[in-house]
Design a protein around this motif. Structure first.
Motif, mmCIF file in Angstrom:
data_model
loop_
_atom_site.group_PDB
_atom_site.id
_atom_site.type_symbol
_atom_site.label_atom_id
_atom_site.label_comp_id
_atom_site.label_asym_id
_atom_site.label_seq_id
_atom_site.Cartn_x
_atom_site.Cartn_y
_atom_site.Cartn_z
ATOM 1 N N ILE A 97 -8.221 -2.274 8.683
ATOM 2 C CA ILE A 97 -7.413 -2.206 9.907
ATOM 3 C C ILE A 97 -6.235 -3.174 9.805
ATOM 4 C CG2 ILE A 97 -7.420 -2.742 12.377
ATOM 5 C CD1 ILE A 97 -10.357 -1.808 12.444
ATOM 6 N N ALA A 98 -6.531 -4.401 9.373
ATOM 7 C CA ALA A 98 -5.492 -5.434 9.298
ATOM 8 C C ALA A 98 -4.363 -5.005 8.367
ATOM 9 C CB ALA A 98 -6.109 -6.749 8.823
ATOM 10 N N GLU A 99 -4.755 -4.352 7.266
ATOM 11 C CA GLU A 99 -3.752 -3.886 6.314
ATOM 12 C C GLU A 99 -2.857 -2.822 6.961
ATOM 13 O OE1 GLU A 99 -5.333 -3.439 2.288
ATOM 14 O OE2 GLU A 99 -3.906 -1.821 1.948
ATOM 15 N N LYS A 100 -3.469 -1.959 7.757
ATOM 16 C CA LYS A 100 -2.712 -0.897 8.427
ATOM 17 C C LYS A 100 -1.720 -1.452 9.439
ATOM 18 C CE LYS A 100 -5.809 2.871 8.065
ATOM 19 N NZ LYS A 100 -7.130 3.288 8.477
ATOM 20 N N VAL A 101 -2.189 -2.409 10.266
ATOM 21 C CA VAL A 101 -1.346 -2.862 11.374
ATOM 22 C C VAL A 101 -0.519 -4.093 10.998
ATOM 23 C CG1 VAL A 101 -2.935 -1.930 13.083
ATOM 24 C CG2 VAL A 101 -3.146 -4.330 12.412
ATOM 25 N N GLY A 102 -0.695 -4.603 9.796
ATOM 26 C CA GLY A 102 0.072 -5.775 9.380
ATOM 27 C C GLY A 102 -0.351 -7.028 10.129
ATOM 28 N N ALA A 103 -1.646 -7.322 10.075
ATOM 29 C CA ALA A 103 -2.170 -8.466 10.815
ATOM 30 C C ALA A 103 -2.344 -9.683 9.913
ATOM 31 C CB ALA A 103 -3.513 -8.092 11.441
ATOM 32 N N TYR A 162 -7.138 -14.251 -1.654
ATOM 33 C CA TYR A 162 -7.124 -15.564 -1.006
ATOM 34 C C TYR A 162 -8.329 -15.688 -0.072
ATOM 35 C CZ TYR A 162 -2.187 -14.784 -2.214
ATOM 36 O OH TYR A 162 -1.023 -14.482 -2.854
ATOM 37 N N PRO A 163 -8.870 -16.918 0.103
ATOM 38 C CA PRO A 163 -10.116 -17.032 0.860
ATOM 39 C C PRO A 163 -9.981 -17.128 2.378
ATOM 40 C CG PRO A 163 -9.581 -19.133 -0.166
ATOM 41 C CD PRO A 163 -8.530 -18.168 -0.609
ATOM 42 N N PHE A 164 -8.831 -17.463 2.905
ATOM 43 C CA PHE A 164 -8.638 -17.513 4.364
ATOM 44 C C PHE A 164 -7.149 -17.522 4.652
ATOM 45 C CE2 PHE A 164 -7.490 -22.040 5.502
ATOM 46 C CZ PHE A 164 -7.444 -22.535 4.209
ATOM 47 N N SER A 165 -6.772 -17.452 5.934
ATOM 48 C CA SER A 165 -5.354 -17.487 6.329
ATOM 49 C C SER A 165 -4.509 -16.501 5.536
ATOM 50 C CB SER A 165 -4.784 -18.900 6.152
ATOM 51 O OG SER A 165 -5.414 -19.799 7.020
ATOM 52 N N VAL A 166 -4.926 -15.247 5.523
ATOM 53 C CA VAL A 166 -4.229 -14.225 4.736
ATOM 54 C C VAL A 166 -3.302 -13.435 5.660
ATOM 55 C CG1 VAL A 166 -4.496 -12.273 3.188
ATOM 56 C CG2 VAL A 166 -6.219 -14.076 3.216
ATOM 57 N N ASP A 167 -2.029 -13.485 5.347
ATOM 58 C CA ASP A 167 -1.018 -12.817 6.157
ATOM 59 C C ASP A 167 -0.650 -11.483 5.504
ATOM 60 O OD1 ASP A 167 1.194 -11.935 7.473
ATOM 61 O OD2 ASP A 167 2.397 -13.756 7.197
ATOM 62 N N LEU A 168 -0.982 -10.383 6.200
ATOM 63 C CA LEU A 168 -0.680 -9.059 5.647
ATOM 64 C C LEU A 168 0.517 -8.431 6.355
ATOM 65 C CD1 LEU A 168 -4.365 -7.742 5.556
ATOM 66 C CD2 LEU A 168 -3.124 -8.865 3.720
ATOM 67 N N SER A 169 1.209 -9.217 7.195
ATOM 68 C CA SER A 169 2.217 -8.620 8.069
ATOM 69 C C SER A 169 3.454 -8.128 7.328
ATOM 70 C CB SER A 169 2.618 -9.624 9.152
ATOM 71 O OG SER A 169 3.293 -10.720 8.560
ATOM 72 N N LYS A 206 0.835 -1.201 0.000
ATOM 73 C CA LYS A 206 0.000 0.000 0.000
ATOM 74 C C LYS A 206 0.868 1.250 0.000
ATOM 75 C CE LYS A 206 -0.729 -0.032 5.019
ATOM 76 N NZ LYS A 206 -0.567 1.318 5.534
ATOM 77 N N SER A 207 0.250 2.344 -0.425
ATOM 78 C CA SER A 207 0.966 3.624 -0.367
ATOM 79 C C SER A 207 0.022 4.617 0.298
ATOM 80 C CB SER A 207 1.310 4.091 -1.776
ATOM 81 O OG SER A 207 0.129 4.540 -2.414
ATOM 82 N N ALA A 208 0.417 5.872 0.316
ATOM 83 C CA ALA A 208 -0.406 6.882 0.983
ATOM 84 C C ALA A 208 -1.795 6.942 0.357
ATOM 85 C CB ALA A 208 0.277 8.228 0.903
ATOM 86 N N SER A 209 -1.888 6.710 -0.949
ATOM 87 C CA SER A 209 -3.196 6.862 -1.590
ATOM 88 C C SER A 209 -3.710 5.570 -2.209
ATOM 89 C CB SER A 209 -3.121 7.953 -2.651
ATOM 90 O OG SER A 209 -2.003 7.730 -3.470
#
Lengths: 569, 438
Positions: free
Chosen positions: B107-113, B310-317, A86-89
């Motif tokens: 949220i998950a994308e922001k915090v790397g969950a 992906y349908p489950f177990s997605v790691d965004l960390s 992701k980026s800022a936008s």
């Protein structure tokens, strides 16, 4: 709202007949205006030495909905090495042939596309399609609900009840928030409910006792009686089979005698999609050959049809279509994983991955046919560039197709690199074609043409004052010598893209998520108690959801752009 | 005067019945009666009315007691927990709306969950099998209108999806099946004599854990190849007869459940079941469908699919989405001690995960967002009660055949109780502040 003036670019605009002259394009309140109408505070975008066009319009792509998402979920391998953080936008985005919704929006925008149409929406799954559209940033989108195997349509048309068909179309467009009448393998997909198919336009549909011929002509008649912005949009019978060009010509001929009736400036009564898959000769894969000439000769002289190409891009991709029996046929051919969904009363869909290999003769011939269609088109306002994304290849390859169409040298290089180039040349016409499309013709095939076919030429596809400010600047100087690769590079990442007056891409990077809208058509018809009763009855007896839970509520279409049609005469 | 709300969606199982009628009091606050729902569904609606319901967030104290806290404090705790964690697990998502899932993913994308749903202990193996071999399927209305061969394999809808058979699969009269049950032959494959097995025309009492062999045997029988005398405890003649029944139908369907997805062989069972379905399409029309459990576990897979692929177990960390069940799946992460905070919404891992995983959750900073008191809420540091989706707030849900249906709001939530979307939106906003200050 902000004012802009895009200065000194080489402008290509078929709606005004501007063929590369230097001109300024002024923008105010999200619309294009005359240069004199903006104040001195207008922000200047310097486009000198660059190409300026309207935002491109995608007429046929599978980019949102149940089968697209099944494709994403069942192909984790499609994400390999594709992710951008992701980026800022922008959100994180990945996938190749079936990118995530975010990536779909970003990639279209980066190439200068500002509007796209989802080509097949199963009405029962309309909510899903709209959820994905909502999550696809930047681009305006609409979706075509499928009608060609719908039980209501089959029953009404069997009895030649055009007025009832119209009332049903009007009801379903509103319930599903749909844009146009899509037909996929008319009758054949219903037959697939029993594992069967309709391979010519005179094969009767099991039980319903109607033929594809009657379905298509009936829907054309209904579509014109309603005066919808787009014509009937058809994926014909017998897709992908050697020798199918005769079926194609039979179907195209059904448009003869019909005249477009609408207030949107649309002239065609039939749009035949991904024609490449329907222009095959031979009677087996061994003597498979191009029949693009026969098909395009007919298209060229029959003015009331438009087509799109469905160009093969020579990639590994994921085929998906409401043509259920075809996907079953394909999995039998290539033995790759097959997904299928039959949808009650309405349609079906199938998905199979496919590798268009430059080492396989049939794929090479398919590649040639797609390009031949565009190169043989006499009227670029009636032949549009598509890849039937993701069926013949991902939409992200449009710049490469434009390169092939604009450069005989690039085509020659590609032909020479094929494993079976001699055999391929023998089965096709491509090697003998030296036509190179101009930027003006490209603008016709990707902007003004599709916009007109969709009945949207008053707002999209051009740069005339009053139109939406969807504007693209490509870093490409048409007056300087260039290599074929420069074309692909320039069209891959636009220097500047504006969507309804908001800059969304600068130097190929996403800077804003814009103000995306969902287009749908509200067609008003006379009250029709019979159709309303039929609908109630079908929901009570045959659907697995209640009628009250079928309509897509406005909650799913947060920023609608409704096109109204009054057919109450 | 009481009011009647019709066409109500039942937020319990993947059958997602949408024909419930709920009688509410004149002031729109109390549910008085429920028609058309099964016993479990009706209970879910009535549960929202329970007087002992928790209406404010509760923070667990060192002595194990609970202290009521405000939603503001709950938002602050949750946001800080996710912000401070290096690799938080955000699990559940199956008993909530797609709208809530969507905010959760942001949220998950922001915090790397890591985002995982209940498929991880349920039909995740099915999803893996589909990635291997695809899946020929259909909507439930197709079964109702066309199917004359119904197979329940390792599932017991009489108890787990109580209205499935009457609405879609066994009893309804459809367009081409106007005799209802009389048009259909029902096969049940189950080692137990379940209530579903009792109403079957053919019950194959397969030896436990031998489903793969029996599936293979059916495929052999379809090809007229030789079979041993018994396979998986079933005599050869019975297998050949079963294959004939399947082949001779006009339209068949295999429904399958936990009995095959979580027994020995797991995804390989489903792999083989799908290939049997594909084989049967050489003879007639056949489909296969997973009996999904939670009412919106399917929706979680869909939203994850279009947002991350992906349908489950997605790691965004790592800043981009990764998927590798076994590595990025909840139990593996918990048991290896790879996550440092746990956020649970719309599921009850406390009741369904192995005790080794549950112990880990109890040791970590943890938040449980759930309208009920559950084993998970009892071991979490913070319990945030929310409105019931489908009872007190609407939202989109996906049925087991992936058909989306918008759940309705029937009554108001208790005063001051937030919805999932409202709570998550506030956490998301607070995270923006925390991250802006970084």
């Amino acid at each position: 709202m902000a004012e802009y003036i895009i200065k000194n670019g080489f402008v290509f605009d078929p709606t005004q007949g501007i063929k590369g002259d230097k001109a300024d394009i002024a923008v105010k309140d999200g619309k294009i205006v005359k240069s004199t109408e903006v104040s001195s505070k207008a922000k200047t975008i310097d486009a000198s030495g660059k190409t300026v066009m309207a935002g491109a319009v995608e007429i046929h792509a599978h980019i949102a909905g149940p089968k697209v998402n099944e494709g994403r979920n069942y192909r984790p391998e499609d994400k390999l090495f594709t992710y951008r953080p992701k980026s800022a936008s922008s959100r994180m985005a990945g996938g190749f042939s079936i990118p995530t919704t975010f990536k779909t929006g970003y990639e279209y925008a980066r190439m200068g596309y500002t509007t796209a149409m989802e080509a097949a929406m199963p009405p029962l799954y309309a909510r899903h399609v709209h959820e994905e559209i909502k999550d696809t940033p930047i681009i305006d989108e609409g979706a075509y609900p499928v009608f060609g195997n719908n039980w209501f349509v089959l029953e009404y048309l069997k009895n030649k009840e055009i007025e009832n068909t119209c009332a049903y179309i009007s009801w379903l467009l509103e319930a599903s928030k749909g844009y146009a009448v899509k037909v996929v393998n008319p009758g054949g997909t219903e037959a697939w409910g029993w594992g069967l198919n309709c391979l010519t336009i005179d094969d009767p549909v099991p039980y319903f006792d109607i033929t594809p011929r009657e379905i298509v002509t009936g829907l054309i008649e209904a579509n014109e009686a309603l005066g919808l912005p787009h014509s009937v949009h058809i994926h014909q019978n017998s897709l992908g089979n050697p020798g199918n060009y005769t079926v194609t010509l039979d179907t195209l001929k059904l448009a003869e005698g019909f005249k477009a009736k609408n207030k949107f400036g649309r002239e065609q009564v039939l749009h035949s999609t991904h024609l490449q898959f329907h222009s095959y000769g031979g009677d087996s894969w061994a003597n498979f050959e191009s029949k693009s000439k026969e098909v395009m000769d007919y298209v060229n002289k029959q003015k009331n049809i438009t087509v799109d190409t469905g160009c093969v891009t020579l990639d590994e991709t994921t085929t998906m279509t409401a043509d259920g029996p075809f996907e079953h046929h394909l999995t039998e051919l290539n033995h790759l994983k097959w997904a299928n969904v039959d949808v009650e009363l309405e349609t079906a869909a199938g998905i199979v991955p496919y590798i268009y290999s430059p080492d396989i003769k049939v794929c090479e011939i398919q590649w040639a046919i797609g390009l031949e269609l565009a190169l043989m088109a006499k009227d670029p306002m009636r032949c549009f560039i598509t890849t039937d994304h993701p069926n013949a290849g991902p939409f992200t390859r449009y710049p490469r197709i434009i390169k092939w169409l604009m450069s005989a040298e690039a085509r020659k290089k590609q032909i020479e690199s094929f494993k079976h180039s001699a055999k391929m040349v023998e089965a096709t016409h491509i090697a003998g074609i030296d036509r190179e499309l101009s930027l003006y013709e490209i603008a016709q095939m990707t902007r003004a043409g599709p916009a007109k076919s969709l009945g949207l030429s008053h707002q999209y596809g051009g740069l005339a004052p009053g139109m939406d400010a969807d504007i693209v600047v490509y870093d490409f100087n048409p007056e300087k010598p260039h290599k074929p690769e420069d074309i692909e590079k320039a069209f891959s990442a636009a220097a500047y893209v504006m969507k309804t007056g908001v800059p969304v891409v600068i130097n190929g990077e996403i800077v804003s998520n814009g103000n995306k809208r969902t287009l749908w058509v509200k067609a008003k018809v006379n009250e029709n108690p019979q159709v309303m009763r039929d609908i109630r009855d079908k929901f009570l007896r045959y659907y697995s959801v209640t009628q009250a839970n079928y309509d897509v509520s406005s909650h799913f279409v947060p920023n609608p752009h409704v096109i109204e049609v009054d057919a109450t005469h | 005067m009481s009011k009647s709300v019709t066409d109500v969606i039942c937020p319990f199982c993947g059958t997602l019945c949408d024909d419930l009628e709920v009688i509410v009091s004149d002031d729109g606050k109390k549910i008085e009666d429920i028609y058309n729902a099964c016993a479990i569904g009706a209970e879910k609606f009535m549960h929202a009315q329970a007087p002992e319901r928790v209406k404010r967030p509760r923070m667990q104290q060192p002595d194990g007691s609970y202290k009521e806290v405000s939603y503001d404090e709950a938002v602050e705790y949750t946001a800080r927990m996710l912000f401070n964690a290096k690799k938080p697990l955000m699990y559940g998502w199956s008993s909530t709306s797609c709208e809530a899932q969507s905010v959760g993913h942001e949220i998950a994308e922001k915090v790397g969950a890591i985002v995982d749903n209940t498929a991880t202990v349920c039909h995740g193996t099915t999803l893996i099998a589909v990635q291997d071999v695809g899946i020929p399927s259909c909507t439930l209305g197709e079964i109702k209108n066309r199917a004359d061969r119904i197979i329940f394999w390792g599932c017991n809808p009489c108890h787990a999806h109580p209205r499935h058979q009457s609405r879609y699969s066994v009893f309804p009269r459809g367009f081409f099946t106007n005799k209802g049950h009389m048009n259909r032959k029902v096969i049940v494959v189950d080692p137990r004599v379940t209530d579903t097995a009792k109403l079957a025309d053919y019950h194959y009492q397969v030896e436990q854990g031998r489903d793969y062999e029996l599936l293979s045997a059916f495929r052999v029988a379809l090809r007229n190849e030789p079979l041993p005398e018994t396979v998986a405890g079933i005599p050869r003649e019975k297998i050949i007869e079963g294959a004939e029944v399947m082949k001779s139908g006009r339209f068949g369907i295999i429904f399958f459940g936990m009995g095959v997805t979580q027994s020995l062989s797991k995804n390989h069972n489903i792999d083989n079941a799908i290939m049997l379905t594909k084989d049967l399409n050489e003879f007639t029309k056949f489909s296969i469908m997973a009996m999904r459990g939670h009412y919106n576990v399917t929706g979680s897979g869909q939203v994850l699919g279009w947002q991350f692929g992906y349908p489950f177990s997605v790691d965004l960390s790592r800043g981009f989405a990764r998927y590798n069940p076994g590595e990025t799946s909840s139990n593996d992460l918990l048991r290896r001690g790879e996550v440092d905070a746990v956020f649970v919404l719309g599921s009850d891992p406390g009741a369904h995960f192995p005790i080794s995983s549950v112990k880990k959750i109890a040791e970590l900073p943890s938040v449980c967002v759930d309208p009920h008191i559950t084993p998970t809420s009892e071991i979490s540091k913070l319990h945030v009660p929310v409105a019931f989706v489908g009872v007190e707030v609407g939202g989109n849900c996906y049925r087991m055949d992936n058909v989306p249906i918008e759940a309705r709001k029937v009554v108001d939530p208790p005063e001051g109780v937030l919805t999932d979307v409202e709570f998550l939106t506030r956490v998301n906003a607070r995270l923006d502040q925390l991250m802006g200050g970084k």
